[in-house]
Design a protein around this motif. Structure first.
Motif, short mmCIF file in Angstrom:
data_model
loop_
_atom_site.label_atom_id
_atom_site.label_comp_id
_atom_site.label_asym_id
_atom_site.label_seq_id
_atom_site.Cartn_x
_atom_site.Cartn_y
_atom_site.Cartn_z
N CYS A 323 -26.86 8.31 -35.49
CA CYS A 323 -27.78 7.19 -35.72
C CYS A 323 -27.69 6.18 -34.59
CB CYS A 323 -27.45 6.52 -37.05
SG CYS A 323 -28.62 5.20 -37.48
N PRO A 326 -27.82 0.32 -35.29
CA PRO A 326 -26.65 -0.15 -36.03
C PRO A 326 -26.97 -0.65 -37.44
CG PRO A 326 -27.24 -1.69 -34.28
CD PRO A 326 -28.06 -0.47 -34.07
N TYR A 329 -27.44 2.47 -39.58
CA TYR A 329 -26.14 3.09 -39.83
C TYR A 329 -25.40 2.35 -40.93
CZ TYR A 329 -21.51 5.02 -39.24
OH TYR A 329 -20.30 5.63 -39.48
N SER A 333 -24.89 4.71 -44.14
CA SER A 333 -23.69 5.34 -43.60
C SER A 333 -23.28 6.58 -44.38
CB SER A 333 -22.53 4.34 -43.58
OG SER A 333 -22.26 3.86 -44.89
N MET A 336 -24.88 9.36 -42.42
CA MET A 336 -24.72 9.41 -40.97
C MET A 336 -23.29 9.79 -40.58
SD MET A 336 -27.74 8.72 -40.08
CE MET A 336 -29.09 8.37 -41.22
N ASN A 339 -22.04 6.73 -35.34
CA ASN A 339 -22.74 5.47 -35.13
C ASN A 339 -22.99 5.24 -33.64
OD1 ASN A 339 -23.80 2.90 -35.26
ND2 ASN A 339 -21.81 1.89 -35.58
N GLY A 341 -25.22 3.40 -32.72
CA GLY A 341 -25.63 2.00 -32.66
C GLY A 341 -24.59 1.13 -31.99
#
Length: 382
Positions: A323, A326, A329, A333, A336, A339, A341
């Motif tokens: 992802c 941010p 994410y 989460s 995902m 991160n 992001g």
């Protein structure tokens, strides 16, 4: 180096999972197939929903069954659809893959078919399987993006491109697709092609996608992409192509045949194609469709980037989510895996996230479940 111990198949391929595919051949048998799979470990469903027979769908089912992650196949028919379901099971066995067949009508109805299916499924899963060591050079990694926004092109996709380069440089294979999201990238791909022939094949594939879009008035940019900050298909394309990395493009795989790469390196899958009957194949029209295309070409796993979020998974090829946003994410989460992001917030560099993706590819190949697998998101599209 993560140790990868795979599952050797009769055709010489080695899989990273050993799953039972419950393959239904008409929508009338889908619910029965689902009830069978629910009672078995490492089992999932996929199939063709129409009552009519379809040569392209049949080829795709056979290619999914041939994926090295599939240990055995249970074909499920209602009993009166046009698809030759028993013949399909025979073709799968001829490939060297264990397979069995059930007709719901012949079994006596839902309860009887489910009981018989569970019995046959367990028998298929009990067959011995040889374990075999693997390296990165044995892996076929698909790369895909969906639910894209501006962070896809500046964070998630370029980081994945760095990981894709590492896979190829280690002797492995990477497949990217979405020719309808490569409009405007023709010159870039022509320069990246290993030979003039490959360049010509890539350009022809993108032209088919362009013509298909003009013919159907469909483009691979959605309202969600626009809300996420993307403004044109060319802008989206320039962000999407990054996930393929920078190694030479060594081959073009053709949609409709779902060819397995015959050599290592970077390959383009062209899901838009024209057959003898005219236009066929709409390309990557949904996230599950794109992942299913890659799985049909033999991908062991798929790394899937997103900015706005996606829950897509696959029973055939584990889906690893990266992802780039941010905020997404933090909100999603549970779906995902990585991160990316952190690039946007300045906490990590592109190189660091690229290394993280590469490490996750190895861990997934070695048996670690992805978030989509943990949640049993096993979407498919034929």
């Amino acid at each position: 180096m993560t140790e990868i111990l795979g599952f050797r198949r009769a055709d010489g391929q080695i899989g990273i999972r050993n799953r039972l595919l419950v393959l239904f051949t008409v929508v009338c048998a889908e619910e029965v197939s689902r009830r069978i799979a629910y009672q078995l470990d490492d089992a999932f469903i996929a199939g063709w929903r129409d009552c009519t027979s379809n040569a392209t769908a049949r080829r795709k089912m056979l290619r999914l069954a041939a994926n090295p992650n599939i240990g055995a196949v249970l074909v499920l028919s209602l009993g009166c659809e046009s698809t030759d379901s028993a013949g399909l099971a025979e073709e799968i066995r001829a490939m060297g893959k264990p397979a069995d067949f059930i007709s719901v009508q012949a079994a006596g109805g839902t309860r009887s078919a489910v009981a018989l299916g569970v019995e046959k499924g367990r028998a298929l899963q009990a067959l011995p399987v040889e374990r075999a060591p693997m390296t990165v050079a044995d892996l076929i990694v698909g790369v895909e993006c969906g639910g894209s926004d501006t962070t896809s092109g500046i964070a998630a996709n370029p980081a994945l491109g760095l990981a894709a380069d590492r896979v190829v440089n280690a002797g492995g294979t990477v497949i990217f697709e979405e020719t309808n999201e490569l409009l405007g990238c023709e010159a870039l791909l022509a320069r990246q092609a290993a030979t003039p022939t490959v360049a010509a094949e890539a350009l022809a594939a993108i032209q088919i996608a362009r013509d298909w879009g003009a013919r159907t008035n469909q483009r691979a940019i959605s309202s969600g992409n626009i809300e996420g900050g993307l403004t044109t298909i060319e802008e989206k394309s320039l962000g999407a192509v990054c996930k393929a990395g920078s190694t030479p493009l060594v081959g073009v795989l053709h949609g409709g045949r779902w060819e397995r790469p015959t050599r290592p390196g970077l390959h383009l899958l062209a899901p838009h194609y024209v057959d003898a009957d005219g236009w066929t194949g709409g390309g990557t029209i949904s996230d599950p469709n794109g992942v299913t295309e890659l799985a049909a070409c033999g991908a062991h796993l798929v790394v899937f980037t997103t900015g706005r979020g996606s829950v897509t998974g696959s029973g055939v090829a584990p889906v690893l989510k990266v992802c780039g946003n941010p905020e997404t994410y933090a909100r999603m989460s549970e779906n995902m895996d990585i991160n990316a992001g952190a690039i946007v917030t300045g906490e990590k560099t592109l190189r660091e996230i690229g290394d993280e993706i590469y490490t996750a590819i190895l861990a997934t190949a070695a048996g670690r479940l992805t978030k989509a697998e943990e949640l049993e998101h096993f979407e498919f599209h034929i």
